[in-house]
Design a protein around this motif. Structure first.
Motif, PDB file in Angstrom:
ATOM      1  N   SER A  97       0.771  -1.390  -0.067  1.00 32.46           N
ATOM      2  CA  SER A  97       0.082  -0.128   0.038  1.00 32.46           C
ATOM      3  C   SER A  97       0.880   1.217   0.077  1.00 32.46           C
ATOM      4  CB  SER A  97      -1.113  -0.003   1.336  1.00 32.46           C
ATOM      5  OG  SER A  97      -1.660   1.164   1.315  1.00 32.46           O
ATOM      6  N   THR A  98       1.884   1.215   0.735  1.00 35.29           N
ATOM      7  CA  THR A  98       2.934   2.447   0.780  1.00 35.29           C
ATOM      8  C   THR A  98       3.550   2.678  -0.413  1.00 35.29           C
ATOM      9  OG1 THR A  98       3.265   1.985   3.350  1.00 35.29           O
ATOM     10  CG2 THR A  98       4.772   3.356   2.087  1.00 35.29           C
ATOM     11  N   ALA A  99       3.820   1.779  -1.163  1.00 33.19           N
ATOM     12  CA  ALA A  99       4.574   1.889  -2.425  1.00 33.19           C
ATOM     13  C   ALA A  99       3.732   2.273  -3.541  1.00 33.19           C
ATOM     14  CB  ALA A  99       5.242   0.378  -3.001  1.00 33.19           C
ATOM     15  N   MET A 100       2.334   1.735  -3.599  1.00 34.77           N
ATOM     16  CA  MET A 100       1.301   2.154  -4.519  1.00 34.77           C
ATOM     17  C   MET A 100       1.039   3.644  -4.180  1.00 34.77           C
ATOM     18  SD  MET A 100      -1.200  -1.056  -5.033  1.00 34.77           S
ATOM     19  CE  MET A 100      -0.481  -2.413  -6.288  1.00 34.77           C
ATOM     20  N   THR A 101       0.863   3.982  -2.971  1.00 30.34           N
ATOM     21  CA  THR A 101       0.591   5.539  -2.568  1.00 30.34           C
ATOM     22  C   THR A 101       1.705   6.374  -3.361  1.00 30.34           C
ATOM     23  OG1 THR A 101      -0.807   4.640  -0.568  1.00 30.34           O
ATOM     24  CG2 THR A 101      -0.039   7.000  -0.632  1.00 30.34           C
ATOM     25  N   GLU A 102       2.958   6.264  -2.925  1.00 23.83           N
ATOM     26  CA  GLU A 102       3.991   6.816  -3.429  1.00 23.83           C
ATOM     27  C   GLU A 102       4.177   7.058  -4.807  1.00 23.83           C
ATOM     28  OE1 GLU A 102       7.270   5.267  -1.662  1.00 23.83           O
ATOM     29  OE2 GLU A 102       6.937   6.082   0.308  1.00 23.83           O
ATOM     30  N   ALA A 103       3.611   5.960  -5.611  1.00 20.17           N
ATOM     31  CA  ALA A 103       3.768   5.866  -7.046  1.00 20.17           C
ATOM     32  C   ALA A 103       2.584   6.682  -7.420  1.00 20.17           C
ATOM     33  CB  ALA A 103       3.713   4.463  -7.466  1.00 20.17           C
ATOM     34  N   GLY A 104       1.242   6.665  -6.822  1.00 15.22           N
ATOM     35  CA  GLY A 104       0.031   7.236  -7.110  1.00 15.22           C
ATOM     36  C   GLY A 104       0.267   8.729  -7.040  1.00 15.22           C
ATOM     37  N   GLU A 105       0.930   9.110  -5.827  1.00 15.78           N
ATOM     38  CA  GLU A 105       1.142  10.501  -5.766  1.00 15.78           C
ATOM     39  C   GLU A 105       2.203  11.124  -6.909  1.00 15.78           C
ATOM     40  OE1 GLU A 105       2.492  10.861  -1.791  1.00 15.78           O
ATOM     41  OE2 GLU A 105       0.449  10.605  -0.891  1.00 15.78           O
ATOM     42  N   THR A 106       3.021  10.378  -7.323  1.00 13.33           N
ATOM     43  CA  THR A 106       4.256  10.692  -8.163  1.00 13.33           C
ATOM     44  C   THR A 106       3.410  10.989  -9.565  1.00 13.33           C
ATOM     45  OG1 THR A 106       5.780   9.596  -6.986  1.00 13.33           O
ATOM     46  CG2 THR A 106       6.363  10.227  -9.225  1.00 13.33           C
ATOM     47  N   PHE A 107       2.491   9.896  -9.715  1.00 13.36           N
ATOM     48  CA  PHE A 107       2.047  10.157 -11.231  1.00 13.36           C
ATOM     49  C   PHE A 107       0.729  11.276 -11.312  1.00 13.36           C
ATOM     50  CE2 PHE A 107       3.771   5.612 -11.403  1.00 13.36           C
ATOM     51  CZ  PHE A 107       4.725   5.950 -12.428  1.00 13.36           C
ATOM     52  N   GLY A 108       0.332  11.395 -10.022  1.00 17.23           N
ATOM     53  CA  GLY A 108      -0.626  12.422  -9.947  1.00 17.23           C
ATOM     54  C   GLY A 108      -2.131  11.958  -9.989  1.00 17.23           C
ATOM     55  N   GLU A 109      -2.827  12.379  -9.115  1.00 15.07           N
ATOM     56  CA  GLU A 109      -4.310  12.069  -9.040  1.00 15.07           C
ATOM     57  C   GLU A 109      -5.332  12.456 -10.123  1.00 15.07           C
ATOM     58  OE1 GLU A 109      -5.992  14.034  -5.728  1.00 15.07           O
ATOM     59  OE2 GLU A 109      -4.733  12.916  -4.231  1.00 15.07           O
ATOM     60  N   THR A 110      -4.842  13.433 -11.133  1.00 18.93           N
ATOM     61  CA  THR A 110      -5.258  13.727 -12.391  1.00 18.93           C
ATOM     62  C   THR A 110      -5.321  12.948 -13.520  1.00 18.93           C
ATOM     63  OG1 THR A 110      -3.457  15.064 -12.846  1.00 18.93           O
ATOM     64  CG2 THR A 110      -5.115  16.327 -11.822  1.00 18.93           C
ATOM     65  N   THR A 111      -4.313  11.702 -13.325  1.00 17.56           N
ATOM     66  CA  THR A 111      -4.307  10.859 -14.277  1.00 17.56           C
ATOM     67  C   THR A 111      -5.001   9.398 -13.912  1.00 17.56           C
ATOM     68  OG1 THR A 111      -2.359   9.507 -13.233  1.00 17.56           O
ATOM     69  CG2 THR A 111      -1.907  11.523 -14.825  1.00 17.56           C
ATOM     70  N   PRO A 112      -5.462   8.781 -14.935  1.00 15.31           N
ATOM     71  CA  PRO A 112      -6.128   7.475 -14.550  1.00 15.31           C
ATOM     72  C   PRO A 112      -5.350   6.611 -13.900  1.00 15.31           C
ATOM     73  CG  PRO A 112      -6.827   8.138 -16.673  1.00 15.31           C
ATOM     74  CD  PRO A 112      -5.628   9.080 -16.547  1.00 15.31           C
ATOM     75  N   TYR A 113      -4.100   6.302 -14.127  1.00 18.56           N
ATOM     76  CA  TYR A 113      -3.017   5.355 -13.617  1.00 18.56           C
ATOM     77  C   TYR A 113      -2.926   5.793 -12.227  1.00 18.56           C
ATOM     78  CZ  TYR A 113       1.004   2.499 -12.995  1.00 18.56           C
ATOM     79  OH  TYR A 113       1.848   1.526 -12.260  1.00 18.56           O
ATOM     80  N   GLY A 114      -2.661   7.139 -11.956  1.00 13.67           N
ATOM     81  CA  GLY A 114      -2.441   7.572 -10.679  1.00 13.67           C
ATOM     82  C   GLY A 114      -3.549   7.450  -9.732  1.00 13.67           C
ATOM     83  N   THR A 115      -4.728   7.787 -10.141  1.00 15.90           N
ATOM     84  CA  THR A 115      -5.896   7.415  -9.543  1.00 15.90           C
ATOM     85  C   THR A 115      -6.168   6.050  -9.005  1.00 15.90           C
ATOM     86  OG1 THR A 115      -6.856   9.443 -10.443  1.00 15.90           O
ATOM     87  CG2 THR A 115      -8.302   8.047  -9.240  1.00 15.90           C
ATOM     88  N   ALA A 116      -5.874   5.063 -10.238  1.00 16.33           N
ATOM     89  CA  ALA A 116      -6.249   3.710  -9.897  1.00 16.33           C
ATOM     90  C   ALA A 116      -5.246   3.187  -8.724  1.00 16.33           C
ATOM     91  CB  ALA A 116      -5.762   3.072 -11.049  1.00 16.33           C
TER      92      ALA A 116
END
Length: 366
Positions: A97-116
């Motif tokens: 979960s921590t790894a995915m959260t850091e990756a999602g924040e890096t790619f951004g909440e405005t992108t489908p991948y980051g949001t997923a």
């Protein structure tokens, strides 16, 4: 220091007498007192119980904590009665979960991948917490009682078995001395009324005392061995508690993953806009049309705090994923309401005498 030399001498004499008797039984095939078959069966059952209980304990510990290094660390702290630092070690799901959260924040909440990534991270975090609760329940309701049995009752049984074996050796040694005294008495007939007679009488008295102590210890040990059945009943309760904890964990995990799959397969909102997730083949997920997916994004008009009973119309087909859900088709008219503490994304729906949970995105109020 105040030494009791008579007791020390007596204990030393008893020790050498038992060692001599055991040597004769081992190498010279001396006679030994045998236990009855029922007693032997109790001893065998106790040995099997201890062996299998230790294996079960080890297997459950490995299941709850697969990392042997962490298990040894926990044993080390427990044996030395040390307290760990306030930092809580993350389990594998929480690390994911921590790894995915850091990756999602890096790619951004405005992108489908980051949001997923962020949505999956939230679910993995909840799974990690559920797994932590499973480990805590299993440790309290299953592992702790089993350890107490092994370190308490089973150790007491083994201790009394050693005492029983010592009493048996004392008894057999007394019987051996009595037999030798009778042989000497027979050979020395002329002295039978003096030292020989006294020797036989003394040996018979020793046998009676040793027999009484052996019988008493046999009863004590037998009572403890018969208590193994009570231990089995207690461990049966522990096993049921463990199964219930597992059942609760896997049901919760299934619910979380079903919700996540539904969320990833439908519409996802970010910053006021909507996006439709489709598979690589270009077909809409779950066989739904694009229009149906867009309709699902329409607000239902039902507020999270609204607990009243209302009528609603189904705006798109929904097939139940879990037993607690209800399947509906487009244009169905439902009675909907919320229960206290219910997830804001769901309502309870009734149709034709059937009742179940339904996502609010599939309905609109009338």
């Amino acid at each position: 220091m105040d030494f009791n030399f008579k007791k020390i001498a007596s204990d030393a004499g008893g020790f050498f007498s038992r060692a001599k008797q055991l040597t004769e039984e081992t190498f010279l095939k001396a006679e030994r007192t045998e236990l009855d078959s029922h007693f032997e069966n109790l001893l065998q059952r106790a040995d099997k119980t201890e062996d299998h209980t230790r294996r079960l304990l080890s297997s459950i510990e490995s299941y709850l904590q697969p990392n042997p290094t962490v298990r040894m660390e926990e044993v080390f702290y427990e044996k030395l009665e040390l307290k760990k630092d306030g930092v809580v070690r993350q389990n594998n799901l929480e690390q994911l979960s921590t790894a995915m959260t850091e990756a999602g924040e890096t790619f951004g909440e405005t992108t489908p991948y980051g949001t997923a990534l962020l949505k999956v991270a939230q679910t993995e975090s909840r799974l990690g917490q559920a797994e932590r609760e499973l480990c805590a329940q299993a440790a309290t309701n299953t592992l702790l009682p089993i350890r107490r049995f092994l370190e308490g009752d089973m150790k007491t049984i083994q201790k009394e078995r050693k005492v029983l074996n010592s009493k048996r050796l004392d008894l057999d040694a007394c019987k051996s001395r009595l037999k030798k005294a009778k042989n000497v008495d027979t050979q020395a007939v002329t002295n039978s009324k003096t030292s020989g007679g006294f020797t036989v009488e003394q040996a018979e008295a020793d046998v009676r005392v040793a027999q009484a102590e052996f019988d008493k210890q046999s009863e004590i040990t037998k009572l403890l061995l018969e208590g193994i059945q009570t231990a089995h009943n207690n461990q049966l309760k522990c096993l049921r508690d463990f199964v219930e904890a597992q059942m609760s964990f896997y049901a919760q995990a299934h619910q979380l993953m079903a919700d996540l799959q539904r969320e990833l397969s439908g519409t996802m909102s970010f910053r006021g806009s909507s996006a439709i997730l489709v598979n690589n083949s270009g077909d809409p997920p779950n066989g739904r049309t694009m229009a149906a997916a867009i309709a699902a994004a329409k607000p239902s008009g039902l507020l999270p705090e609204d607990l009243g009973t209302k009528q609603a119309k189904v705006i798109m087909d929904y097939e139940a994923v879990l037993p607690s859900e209800i399947s509906v088709i487009q244009n169905d008219i439902l009675i909907v309401y919320r229960l206290p503490g219910m997830d804001a994304e769901y309502v309870m729906a009734e149709k034709g005498g059937k009742r179940g949970k339904l996502p609010v995105s599939y309905i609109e109020l009338l």
